[in-house]
Design a protein around this motif. Structure first.
Motif, PDB file in Angstrom:
ATOM      1  N   ALA A  15      58.205  66.888  60.691  1.00  0.00           N
ATOM      2  CA  ALA A  15      57.130  67.377  61.061  1.00  0.00           C
ATOM      3  C   ALA A  15      56.005  66.661  61.639  1.00  0.00           C
ATOM      4  O   ALA A  15      55.318  67.034  62.731  1.00  0.00           O
ATOM      5  CB  ALA A  15      56.471  68.345  59.729  1.00  0.00           C
ATOM      6  N   ALA A  16      56.165  65.442  61.060  1.00  0.00           N
ATOM      7  CA  ALA A  16      55.221  64.320  61.926  1.00  0.00           C
ATOM      8  C   ALA A  16      55.592  64.115  63.340  1.00  0.00           C
ATOM      9  O   ALA A  16      54.713  63.971  64.254  1.00  0.00           O
ATOM     10  CB  ALA A  16      55.370  63.134  60.988  1.00  0.00           C
ATOM     11  N   ARG A  17      56.831  64.055  63.476  1.00  0.00           N
ATOM     12  CA  ARG A  17      57.371  63.913  65.053  1.00  0.00           C
ATOM     13  C   ARG A  17      56.777  64.952  65.756  1.00  0.00           C
ATOM     14  O   ARG A  17      56.404  64.908  67.015  1.00  0.00           O
ATOM     15  CB  ARG A  17      58.622  63.768  65.009  1.00  0.00           C
ATOM     16  N   ARG A  18      57.059  66.210  65.282  1.00  0.00           N
ATOM     17  CA  ARG A  18      56.918  67.412  65.976  1.00  0.00           C
ATOM     18  C   ARG A  18      55.326  67.689  66.309  1.00  0.00           C
ATOM     19  O   ARG A  18      54.801  67.753  67.450  1.00  0.00           O
ATOM     20  CB  ARG A  18      57.377  68.758  65.366  1.00  0.00           C
ATOM     21  N   GLY A  43      47.837  61.171  60.100  1.00  0.00           N
ATOM     22  CA  GLY A  43      47.930  59.687  59.650  1.00  0.00           C
ATOM     23  C   GLY A  43      49.088  59.228  59.370  1.00  0.00           C
ATOM     24  O   GLY A  43      49.125  58.105  58.549  1.00  0.00           O
ATOM     25  N   GLY A  44      50.039  59.975  59.752  1.00  0.00           N
ATOM     26  CA  GLY A  44      51.432  59.534  59.386  1.00  0.00           C
ATOM     27  C   GLY A  44      51.829  59.849  57.999  1.00  0.00           C
ATOM     28  O   GLY A  44      51.197  60.264  57.122  1.00  0.00           O
ATOM     29  N   ASP A 100      45.095  66.059  61.807  1.00  0.00           N
ATOM     30  CA  ASP A 100      43.632  65.960  62.434  1.00  0.00           C
ATOM     31  C   ASP A 100      43.167  64.672  61.994  1.00  0.00           C
ATOM     32  O   ASP A 100      41.713  64.784  61.700  1.00  0.00           O
ATOM     33  CB  ASP A 100      42.793  67.196  62.413  1.00  0.00           C
ATOM     34  N   SER A 101      43.710  63.741  61.482  1.00  0.00           N
ATOM     35  CA  SER A 101      43.014  62.362  60.961  1.00  0.00           C
ATOM     36  C   SER A 101      43.736  61.171  61.544  1.00  0.00           C
ATOM     37  O   SER A 101      44.964  60.887  61.953  1.00  0.00           O
ATOM     38  CB  SER A 101      43.104  62.196  59.628  1.00  0.00           C
ATOM     39  N   PRO A 102      42.831  60.046  61.897  1.00  0.00           N
ATOM     40  CA  PRO A 102      43.350  59.175  62.535  1.00  0.00           C
ATOM     41  C   PRO A 102      44.297  58.195  61.707  1.00  0.00           C
ATOM     42  O   PRO A 102      45.281  57.607  61.899  1.00  0.00           O
ATOM     43  CB  PRO A 102      42.285  58.274  62.902  1.00  0.00           C
ATOM     44  N   ALA A 103      44.054  57.925  60.432  1.00  0.00           N
ATOM     45  CA  ALA A 103      44.922  57.344  59.376  1.00  0.00           C
ATOM     46  C   ALA A 103      44.380  57.568  57.978  1.00  0.00           C
ATOM     47  O   ALA A 103      43.154  57.927  57.723  1.00  0.00           O
ATOM     48  CB  ALA A 103      44.648  55.814  59.736  1.00  0.00           C
ATOM     49  N   ALA A 137      46.842  69.660  55.238  1.00  0.00           N
ATOM     50  CA  ALA A 137      47.738  68.807  55.260  1.00  0.00           C
ATOM     51  C   ALA A 137      49.154  69.504  55.023  1.00  0.00           C
ATOM     52  O   ALA A 137      49.375  70.816  55.039  1.00  0.00           O
ATOM     53  CB  ALA A 137      47.773  67.987  53.843  1.00  0.00           C
ATOM     54  N   VAL A 138      50.054  68.770  55.340  1.00  0.00           N
ATOM     55  CA  VAL A 138      51.644  69.170  55.273  1.00  0.00           C
ATOM     56  C   VAL A 138      52.422  68.176  54.278  1.00  0.00           C
ATOM     57  O   VAL A 138      52.098  67.196  54.217  1.00  0.00           O
ATOM     58  CB  VAL A 138      52.357  69.080  56.567  1.00  0.00           C
ATOM     59  N   ALA A 139      52.995  69.014  53.275  1.00  0.00           N
ATOM     60  CA  ALA A 139      53.557  68.233  52.101  1.00  0.00           C
ATOM     61  C   ALA A 139      55.052  68.747  51.787  1.00  0.00           C
ATOM     62  O   ALA A 139      55.498  69.970  52.113  1.00  0.00           O
ATOM     63  CB  ALA A 139      52.871  68.337  50.726  1.00  0.00           C
ATOM     64  N   GLU A 140      55.941  67.874  51.400  1.00  0.00           N
ATOM     65  CA  GLU A 140      57.303  68.102  51.027  1.00  0.00           C
ATOM     66  C   GLU A 140      57.023  68.456  49.470  1.00  0.00           C
ATOM     67  O   GLU A 140      56.052  67.729  48.665  1.00  0.00           O
ATOM     68  CB  GLU A 140      58.275  67.155  51.046  1.00  0.00           C
ATOM     69  N   ASN A 141      58.011  69.454  48.810  1.00  0.00           N
ATOM     70  CA  ASN A 141      57.899  69.570  47.444  1.00  0.00           C
ATOM     71  C   ASN A 141      58.969  68.636  46.741  1.00  0.00           C
ATOM     72  O   ASN A 141      59.723  68.336  47.395  1.00  0.00           O
ATOM     73  CB  ASN A 141      58.487  71.116  47.138  1.00  0.00           C
ATOM     74  N   PRO A 142      58.611  68.531  45.585  1.00  0.00           N
ATOM     75  CA  PRO A 142      59.551  67.840  44.674  1.00  0.00           C
ATOM     76  C   PRO A 142      60.980  68.493  44.825  1.00  0.00           C
ATOM     77  O   PRO A 142      60.938  69.775  45.100  1.00  0.00           O
ATOM     78  CB  PRO A 142      59.145  67.888  43.387  1.00  0.00           C
ATOM     79  N   ALA A 143      61.864  67.811  44.177  1.00  0.00           N
ATOM     80  CA  ALA A 143      63.271  68.645  44.142  1.00  0.00           C
ATOM     81  C   ALA A 143      63.231  70.033  43.410  1.00  0.00           C
ATOM     82  O   ALA A 143      62.549  70.144  42.437  1.00  0.00           O
ATOM     83  CB  ALA A 143      64.281  67.526  43.423  1.00  0.00           C
TER      84      ALA A 143
END
Length: 334
Positions: free
Chosen positions: A132-135, A144-145, A170-173, A188-194
């Motif tokens: 997602a970060a790369r896209r 911010g990575g 939309d944030s620099p870091a 924000a974008v997040a992964e869920n736990p397993a």
């Protein structure tokens, strides 16, 4: 477009008083985890005290609704009876930096409350935060990575601190001014736990029958709607479709809805945005809409029908957030 966003992860309802928020959500028929209160010794040798921001969750198998409030560390009597202290360990040489970071978070929440009490956070789910970060970078979206935080997950055997990988949009870091801030709030974008961790969560059986977070509604000025739609096309990796007066981004069993301020009343009768732009409502799927309706009526909530026929509790009766209840098409009524 590449579709690496597949669901809503959570929405954040920022309230002035955690006790009031807990009481509201329990009357709405949600089971809530004990509210977590970070505990930190402000100076070496001092006992830890509540500090920063408190939160609690109404959890579903793959999503949740978060209640957030600032901690008034001069008013320990404001802590709810079931508050859970979360000790923060900080080596003396890092204490000043950590304290300042927490103060920055509190200032951000306070700024949200200065706008209005209500919805200020939308986090989207991705199966792969790095992809997602790369896209998003390729789309020209600032972020911010990928960072790793820890999320408390309550299970029958106790609370587990699970790592969650996410990136603020939309944030620099991370930690810099404006991190994760878009005009409508925090995104924000997040992964869920397993999956096994999510399935082991406690308190998933809500009295109102809620089983999933299925909608977030963003209201914007009509003149800004085309630009905001283009922005969310980049965030979500897909185009919107028209649905009456709204523009809808369909995800896997959930959706993000954009609506102009002068059309909000057609979508959710009687609703008005407290500011522009603003997240004004969210929707949950329930097993049986009749059961949810009876519980809400018995607990004194006024109910209205949305343009699509769903029930909703107006924002004026729910601390600034209209809450939509929709019968789940995927689970049998009970």
């Amino acid at each position: 477009m590449t579709r690496d966003i597949d669901h809503l992860h959570h929405v954040g309802h920022v309230v002035r008083d955690m006790k009031e928020g807990l009481e509201l959500y329990r009357r709405l028929g949600f089971r809530l985890s004990p509210p977590a209160y970070p505990m930190l010794a402000r100076r070496e040798g001092e006992p830890p005290r509540p500090f920063g921001a408190a939160n609690t969750h109404a959890n579903f198998p793959r999503s949740f609704v978060e209640l957030v409030s600032c901690i008034d560390d001069d008013r320990p009597d404001q802590l709810p009876a079931d508050a859970k202290g979360i000790p923060l360990q900080a080596p003396p040489e890092h204490l000043a930096r950590i304290t300042e970071s927490i103060r920055s978070t509190v200032a951000r929440i306070a700024a949200c409350l200065a706008r209005f009490q209500g919805l200020h956070i939308l986090v989207l789910t991705t199966p792969d935060a790095d992809a997602a970060a790369r896209r998003l970078s390729a789309e020209g979206v600032g972020h911010g990575g990928v960072i790793t935080i820890r999320r408390p997950v309550d299970t029958a055997s106790g609370t587990r601190m699970e790592p969650v990988r996410l990136l603020e949009l939309d944030s620099p870091a991370p930690g810099e001014p404006g991190a994760g801030q878009v005009p409508e709030g925090r995104l924000a974008v997040a992964e869920n736990p397993a999956a096994a961790v999510l399935e082991a969560q406690a308190d998933l059986d809500h009295p109102n029958g809620a089983v999933d977070l299925v909608e977030s509604v963003l209201c914007v000025a009509r003149a800004d709607l085309p630009e905001v739609e283009r922005r969310y096309e980049k965030y979500l990796g897909r185009q919107a479709r028209a649905d009456g007066p709204a523009r809808v981004f369909d995800l896997d069993g959930s959706r993000v809805v954009l609506v102009a301020d002068d059309d909000l009343g057609a979508l959710l009768p009687g609703e008005r945005a407290p500011a522009l732009p603003a997240f004004v409502a969210y929707g949950v799927a329930v097993r049986d809409l009749g059961v949810a309706r009876r519980l809400l009526e018995e607990n004194g909530f006024p109910l209205k029908r949305s343009a699509s026929g769903d029930l909703f509790v107006p924002a004026a009766a729910a601390l600034g957030a209209a809450i939509v209840f929709r019968e789940s098409p995927r689970l049998p009524a009970r």
